[in-house]
Design an enzyme around this catalytic site. Structure first.
Site, PDB file in Angstrom:
ATOM      1  N   GLY A 153     -24.448 -24.107  -8.358  1.00 60.05           N
ATOM      2  CA  GLY A 153     -25.687 -23.844  -7.623  1.00 60.05           C
ATOM      3  C   GLY A 153     -26.884 -24.723  -7.966  1.00 60.05           C
ATOM      4  N   ASP A 169     -18.682 -23.115  -0.879  1.00 58.41           N
ATOM      5  CA  ASP A 169     -17.765 -23.526  -1.952  1.00 58.41           C
ATOM      6  C   ASP A 169     -16.477 -22.739  -1.822  1.00 58.41           C
ATOM      7  OD1 ASP A 169     -18.419 -25.220  -4.781  1.00 58.41           O
ATOM      8  OD2 ASP A 169     -16.586 -24.003  -4.781  1.00 58.41           O
ATOM      9  N   ASP A 180     -13.037 -22.894   2.244  1.00 58.53           N
ATOM     10  CA  ASP A 180     -12.513 -24.236   1.994  1.00 58.53           C
ATOM     11  C   ASP A 180     -13.062 -25.166   3.073  1.00 58.53           C
ATOM     12  OD1 ASP A 180     -10.966 -26.556   1.847  1.00 58.53           O
ATOM     13  OD2 ASP A 180      -9.165 -25.473   1.244  1.00 58.53           O
ATOM     14  N   LYS A 235     -20.481 -37.432  -2.487  1.00 55.04           N
ATOM     15  CA  LYS A 235     -19.933 -37.970  -3.741  1.00 55.04           C
ATOM     16  C   LYS A 235     -18.533 -38.529  -3.516  1.00 55.04           C
ATOM     17  CE  LYS A 235     -18.811 -35.049  -7.268  1.00 55.04           C
ATOM     18  NZ  LYS A 235     -19.349 -34.305  -8.422  1.00 55.04           N
TER      19      LYS A 235
END
Ligand SMILES: C[S@@+](CC[C@H](N)C(=O)[O-])C[C@H]1O[C@@H](n2cnc3c(N)ncnc32)[C@H](O)[C@@H]1O
Length: 236
Positions: A51, A72, A93, A191
């Protein structure tokens, strides 16, 4: 500063400031450089547990409007500090997510839903698997998650070909008919581990954003191949 000292420094600083993880400093640095979350923005945070990015995103909204939807695969409570009732979490998911799930989530829960256009001003993805120690496999898995995030944000080829059914999905407002939940002019942070396929992925993103930049925030473990791609101003 030596690697280990730098890592410890960010962990200690996070704790002292009330952030749930050192990763807060990665988004803080990206935010300081690119202002990806603007006051009042609607933000989607993929891979939000535990978080820390929710905390930074909520802090960046300013005082009144906006909301942050975290997602998440693991359960994640909303952190107590820096977050308020504009933060909601969906346990799911991302690979199985349909944009319509995001729409219904917000129509049910958010006070901001009445003013929601059905899209997000920023999509952030810090999703990653735990690494398996096999560099090539880790890079591939990370690329797949980055591609999942990009498909949610800007749609993928298959979705663009199925425009008609997406039009049905986005029938809630002006965002109707656009594949991907990121609004035009919106920003994307994702990322990935650098390696095979990552330059091609960056190139693909360049078709969707006015500017795409590689960033390795100071709080990233120095030994890591982890990088972020920041896509600014989704093209109309
Ligand atoms: C590095 S953590 C994120 C840290 C977070 N940004 C923070 O600052 O607290 C990566 C997260 O990605 C999540 N994740 C991995 N695969 C996922 C998937 N397919 N769908 C949703 N979340 C996923 C993991 O459960 C994990 O919590």
């Amino acid at each position: 500063m030596a690697k280990r000292l730098l890592n410890d420094h960010f962990s200690r600083l996070a704790k002292a400031k009330g952030y749930v993880a050192r990763s807060s400093f990665k988004l803080l640095e990206i935010q300081e450089r690119f202002r990806v979350v603007r006051p009042g923005a609607h933000v989607l945070d993929l891979g939000c547990a535990p978080g820390a990015w929710l905390q930074v995103a909520c802090q960046s909204l300013g005082k009144k409007s906006g909301f942050v939807l975290g997602l998440d695969i693991q359960a994640c409570p909303v952190p107590r500090s820096f977050c308020d009732d504009r933060v909601r979490i969906l346990q799911a998911d991302a690979r199985e997510l349909r944009p319509v799930d995001l729409v219904s989530m917000h129509s049910v829960h958010s006070a901001a839903a009445s003013s929601w256009s059905g899209g997000f001003h920023a999509v952030l993805s810090d999703m990653c698997h735990s690494t398996v120690g096999n560099s090539a496999a880790d890079v591939l898995r990370s690329l797949e998650l980055a591609q999942t995030a990009a498909a949610i944000a800007v749609g993928d080829r298959e979705e663009r070909d199925k425009k008609a059914s997406l039009e049905e999905m986005y029938s809630t407002g002006p965002a109707g008919g656009r594949p991907g939940v990121l609004l035009p002019g919106g920003h994307f942070v994702v990322k990935l581990l650098q390696g095979s396929g990552s330059q091609e992925f960056a190139q693909e993103l360049r078709q969707h954003f006015a500017k795409v930049t590689w960033v390795q925030p100071a709080a990233t473990r120095q030994e890591s191949r982890e990088m972020y791609l920041v896509g600014l101003n989704r093209r109309h």
